[in-house]
Design a protein around this motif. Structure first.
Motif, PDB file in Angstrom:
ATOM      1  N   LYS A  87       7.869  19.451   6.066  1.00 25.99           N
ATOM      2  CA  LYS A  87       7.792  20.138   4.831  1.00 25.99           C
ATOM      3  C   LYS A  87       8.788  19.967   3.773  1.00 25.99           C
ATOM      4  CE  LYS A  87       5.052  23.942   6.658  1.00 25.99           C
ATOM      5  NZ  LYS A  87       4.109  23.996   5.670  1.00 25.99           N
ATOM      6  N   MET A  88      10.121  19.639   4.455  1.00 25.27           N
ATOM      7  CA  MET A  88      11.443  19.462   3.791  1.00 25.27           C
ATOM      8  C   MET A  88      11.168  18.409   2.746  1.00 25.27           C
ATOM      9  SD  MET A  88      14.607  20.971   6.079  1.00 25.27           S
ATOM     10  CE  MET A  88      14.822  22.791   6.236  1.00 25.27           C
ATOM     11  N   CYS A  89      10.405  17.265   3.454  1.00 29.98           N
ATOM     12  CA  CYS A  89      10.253  16.048   2.933  1.00 29.98           C
ATOM     13  C   CYS A  89       8.877  15.868   1.865  1.00 29.98           C
ATOM     14  CB  CYS A  89      10.075  14.846   4.010  1.00 29.98           C
ATOM     15  SG  CYS A  89      11.573  14.602   4.769  1.00 29.98           S
ATOM     16  N   SER A  90       8.402  17.036   1.933  1.00 31.83           N
ATOM     17  CA  SER A  90       7.127  17.317   0.968  1.00 31.83           C
ATOM     18  C   SER A  90       6.128  16.122   1.262  1.00 31.83           C
ATOM     19  CB  SER A  90       7.731  17.039  -0.463  1.00 31.83           C
ATOM     20  OG  SER A  90       8.320  17.987  -0.884  1.00 31.83           O
ATOM     21  N   LEU A  91       6.233  15.989   2.719  1.00 27.72           N
ATOM     22  CA  LEU A  91       4.936  15.036   3.176  1.00 27.72           C
ATOM     23  C   LEU A  91       3.836  15.808   3.747  1.00 27.72           C
ATOM     24  CD1 LEU A  91       7.401  12.662   5.362  1.00 27.72           C
ATOM     25  CD2 LEU A  91       6.263  12.237   2.913  1.00 27.72           C
ATOM     26  N   VAL A 119       9.954   8.085   9.813  1.00 28.71           N
ATOM     27  CA  VAL A 119       9.656   8.750   8.425  1.00 28.71           C
ATOM     28  C   VAL A 119      10.778   8.081   7.558  1.00 28.71           C
ATOM     29  CG1 VAL A 119       9.828  10.639   6.790  1.00 28.71           C
ATOM     30  CG2 VAL A 119       8.633  10.748   9.036  1.00 28.71           C
ATOM     31  N   GLY A 120      11.884   7.969   7.919  1.00 31.43           N
ATOM     32  CA  GLY A 120      13.052   7.206   7.099  1.00 31.43           C
ATOM     33  C   GLY A 120      12.450   5.649   6.866  1.00 31.43           C
ATOM     34  N   LEU A 121      11.781   4.928   7.714  1.00 35.48           N
ATOM     35  CA  LEU A 121      11.478   3.757   7.646  1.00 35.48           C
ATOM     36  C   LEU A 121      10.264   3.904   6.448  1.00 35.48           C
ATOM     37  CD1 LEU A 121      11.130   2.272  11.199  1.00 35.48           C
ATOM     38  CD2 LEU A 121      12.731   1.698   9.474  1.00 35.48           C
ATOM     39  N   ARG A 122       9.537   4.889   6.256  1.00 32.13           N
ATOM     40  CA  ARG A 122       8.579   5.018   5.190  1.00 32.13           C
ATOM     41  C   ARG A 122       9.277   5.133   3.790  1.00 32.13           C
ATOM     42  NH1 ARG A 122       2.907   4.057   6.018  1.00 32.13           N
ATOM     43  NH2 ARG A 122       2.624   4.004   8.289  1.00 32.13           N
ATOM     44  N   GLY A 123      10.561   5.375   3.779  1.00 35.44           N
ATOM     45  CA  GLY A 123      11.358   5.889   2.757  1.00 35.44           C
ATOM     46  C   GLY A 123      11.579   7.065   2.353  1.00 35.44           C
ATOM     47  N   PHE A 124      11.589   8.052   3.170  1.00 37.39           N
ATOM     48  CA  PHE A 124      11.728   9.392   3.124  1.00 37.39           C
ATOM     49  C   PHE A 124      13.082   9.783   3.978  1.00 37.39           C
ATOM     50  CE2 PHE A 124       7.384   8.730   2.360  1.00 37.39           C
ATOM     51  CZ  PHE A 124       7.160   9.148   1.236  1.00 37.39           C
ATOM     52  N   GLN A 125      14.362  10.031   3.582  1.00 48.30           N
ATOM     53  CA  GLN A 125      15.408  10.505   4.275  1.00 48.30           C
ATOM     54  C   GLN A 125      16.157  11.540   3.574  1.00 48.30           C
ATOM     55  OE1 GLN A 125      17.665   6.988   4.446  1.00 48.30           O
ATOM     56  NE2 GLN A 125      16.443   5.705   5.762  1.00 48.30           N
ATOM     57  N   LEU A 126      16.047  12.700   4.123  1.00 50.95           N
ATOM     58  CA  LEU A 126      16.764  13.779   3.698  1.00 50.95           C
ATOM     59  C   LEU A 126      18.486  13.775   3.293  1.00 50.95           C
ATOM     60  CD1 LEU A 126      14.863  16.793   5.594  1.00 50.95           C
ATOM     61  CD2 LEU A 126      14.396  16.071   3.137  1.00 50.95           C
ATOM     62  N   SER A 127      18.778  12.958   4.325  1.00 42.74           N
ATOM     63  CA  SER A 127      20.148  12.610   4.221  1.00 42.74           C
ATOM     64  C   SER A 127      20.526  11.069   3.728  1.00 42.74           C
ATOM     65  CB  SER A 127      20.768  12.443   5.776  1.00 42.74           C
ATOM     66  OG  SER A 127      20.262  11.335   6.332  1.00 42.74           O
ATOM     67  N   ALA A 128      19.921  11.095   2.683  1.00 45.78           N
ATOM     68  CA  ALA A 128      20.033   9.613   1.949  1.00 45.78           C
ATOM     69  C   ALA A 128      21.338   9.772   0.933  1.00 45.78           C
ATOM     70  CB  ALA A 128      18.970   9.229   1.085  1.00 45.78           C
ATOM     71  N   ASP A 129      21.508  10.999   0.338  1.00 46.29           N
ATOM     72  CA  ASP A 129      22.674  11.085  -0.360  1.00 46.29           C
ATOM     73  C   ASP A 129      23.980  11.542   0.356  1.00 46.29           C
ATOM     74  OD1 ASP A 129      21.107  10.769  -2.735  1.00 46.29           O
ATOM     75  OD2 ASP A 129      20.461  12.661  -2.809  1.00 46.29           O
ATOM     76  N   LEU A 130      24.092  11.672   1.482  1.00 45.67           N
ATOM     77  CA  LEU A 130      25.417  12.098   2.191  1.00 45.67           C
ATOM     78  C   LEU A 130      26.232  10.909   2.244  1.00 45.67           C
ATOM     79  CD1 LEU A 130      23.901  14.013   5.138  1.00 45.67           C
ATOM     80  CD2 LEU A 130      24.633  14.731   2.908  1.00 45.67           C
ATOM     81  N   SER A 131      27.401  11.033   2.218  1.00 48.07           N
ATOM     82  CA  SER A 131      28.362   9.768   2.648  1.00 48.07           C
ATOM     83  C   SER A 131      28.194   9.370   4.035  1.00 48.07           C
ATOM     84  CB  SER A 131      29.935  10.357   2.308  1.00 48.07           C
ATOM     85  OG  SER A 131      30.244  11.222   3.216  1.00 48.07           O
ATOM     86  N   ASP A 132      29.116   8.403   4.283  1.00 48.50           N
ATOM     87  CA  ASP A 132      29.030   7.998   5.754  1.00 48.50           C
ATOM     88  C   ASP A 132      29.753   8.905   6.835  1.00 48.50           C
ATOM     89  OD1 ASP A 132      27.663   5.416   4.759  1.00 48.50           O
ATOM     90  OD2 ASP A 132      29.635   4.290   4.770  1.00 48.50           O
ATOM     91  N   ARG A 157       0.748  -1.195   0.057  1.00 49.37           N
ATOM     92  CA  ARG A 157       0.067  -0.058  -0.098  1.00 49.37           C
ATOM     93  C   ARG A 157       0.858   1.388  -0.005  1.00 49.37           C
ATOM     94  NH1 ARG A 157      -3.536   0.073   4.794  1.00 49.37           N
ATOM     95  NH2 ARG A 157      -1.990  -1.015   5.826  1.00 49.37           N
ATOM     96  N   GLU A 158       0.236   2.550   0.058  1.00 52.35           N
ATOM     97  CA  GLU A 158       1.031   3.740   0.037  1.00 52.35           C
ATOM     98  C   GLU A 158       1.872   3.783   1.292  1.00 52.35           C
ATOM     99  OE1 GLU A 158      -1.881   6.931   0.262  1.00 52.35           O
ATOM    100  OE2 GLU A 158      -2.799   6.034   1.808  1.00 52.35           O
ATOM    101  N   VAL A 159       2.971   4.612   0.833  1.00 48.05           N
ATOM    102  CA  VAL A 159       3.760   4.529   2.086  1.00 48.05           C
ATOM    103  C   VAL A 159       3.619   5.913   3.218  1.00 48.05           C
ATOM    104  CG1 VAL A 159       5.561   3.416   1.048  1.00 48.05           C
ATOM    105  CG2 VAL A 159       5.545   6.063   0.778  1.00 48.05           C
ATOM    106  N   TRP A 160       2.790   6.795   2.472  1.00 48.68           N
ATOM    107  CA  TRP A 160       2.698   7.971   3.385  1.00 48.68           C
ATOM    108  C   TRP A 160       1.069   8.133   3.252  1.00 48.68           C
ATOM    109  CZ3 TRP A 160       5.166   9.655   7.221  1.00 48.68           C
ATOM    110  CH2 TRP A 160       4.638  11.058   7.719  1.00 48.68           C
ATOM    111  N   PRO A 161       0.252   8.034   4.085  1.00 43.03           N
ATOM    112  CA  PRO A 161      -1.250   8.179   3.871  1.00 43.03           C
ATOM    113  C   PRO A 161      -1.640   9.694   3.823  1.00 43.03           C
ATOM    114  CG  PRO A 161      -0.881   6.798   5.878  1.00 43.03           C
ATOM    115  CD  PRO A 161       0.333   7.317   5.298  1.00 43.03           C
ATOM    116  N   ASN A 162      -2.661   9.937   3.335  1.00 42.31           N
ATOM    117  CA  ASN A 162      -3.076  11.420   3.316  1.00 42.31           C
ATOM    118  C   ASN A 162      -3.782  12.030   4.601  1.00 42.31           C
ATOM    119  OD1 ASN A 162      -2.308  11.713   0.447  1.00 42.31           O
ATOM    120  ND2 ASN A 162      -4.422  10.480  -0.189  1.00 42.31           N
TER     121      ASN A 162
END
Length: 261
Positions: A50-54, A93-106, A16-21
């Protein structure tokens, strides 16, 4: 090891959808009830979402703190899940697939966590100290706001109980015996470190926001806009021009003409 929360979420989600309305963010009433540490926390979470556009709706409740699963605000309701406070909400929120830091290096992620810990420890404790330890502020601002929505005698009992709880927390981390000058110095030192990290970048890690940007904005904007008797915190923060411009950019992008705050 996968957490129980993660397992339960994946069971619920399936395909199902990862972020309900119908996601709701519960907060105290802003104009008459909320106190400085809670306002900073609520604003930080709101900015992060808001930064995650959720999409989410704000639900203001006089008993939001009592409704919260942790006893702290804000808290998020997503389906059957209730999650309170900044760090747990970011993880959820990260478990739902929304991570603002996903593109950062370790290395960058480790640095981000260190700065987030610094901000939460220093600015978070400073806000509690200013609100509850400084007598003038506690008597004239914090206690009246904390008790404003309750009838007598709760309107004085609840603030007194809350103050004892906050002083116990400050004592446990070594902040209860600090002087006001020391606390203001801690705030300036934290701002100095943040200012040096930000430099002339748009956000702390380049051109895209991360969890740190939301957290810092929540705290700094609250300290810049709050009016507390006998303390000019905004004046100290405004010495760091890049931090005040950072707050202005985020307010302009995520809040202007979008909310009646």
């Amino acid at each position: 090891m996968t957490s129980l929360v993660a397992d339960a979420m994946q069971t619920e989600l399936g395909a199902r959808e990862v972020w309900p309305n119908n996601v709701k963010l519960y907060e105290p009433y802003q104009a008459e009830q909320i106190v400085l540490p809670d306002y900073a926390s609520c604003l930080g979470v709101r900015t992060f979402l808001k930064m995650c556009s959720l999409p989410f709706s704000r639900e203001l409740r006089i008993n939001a703190e009592e409704m919260s699963p942790s006893g702290s605000v804000p808290f998020l309701q997503v389906g059957a899940f209730l999650v309170a406070e900044f760090n747990p909400i970011v993880a959820f929120v990260g478990l739902r697939g929304f991570q603002l830091s996903a593109d950062l290096s370790d290395t960058e992620r480790a640095e981000l966590k260190a700065y987030c810990a610094m901000v939460s420890s220093i600015l978070g404790n400073a806000e509690k100290y200013l609100s509850w330890k400084v007598d003038t502020i506690a008597v004239e601002v914090t206690r009246p706001r904390c008790g404003s929505v309750h009838p007598w005698p709760l309107n004085w009992m609840i603030p007194m109980m809350k103050q004892r709880s906050m002083m116990s927390q400050l004592n446990s981390v070594g902040w209860a015996d600090k002087s006001l000058e020391e606390v203001l110095g801690e705030i300036k030192s934290c701002c100095q470190a943040l200012s040096e990290r930000l430099e002339q970048q748009k956000y702390f890690f380049g051109d895209s926001p991360t969890d740190l940007d939301a957290l810092v904005f929540g705290h700094l904007f609250s300290l810049l806009t709050i009016q507390l008797p006998g303390v000019d915190i905004a004046g100290d923060i405004k010495e760091f021009v890049n931090l005040t411009e950072f707050c202005q950019r985020i307010e302009e992008k995520y809040f202007k003409e979008k909310e009646d705050d």
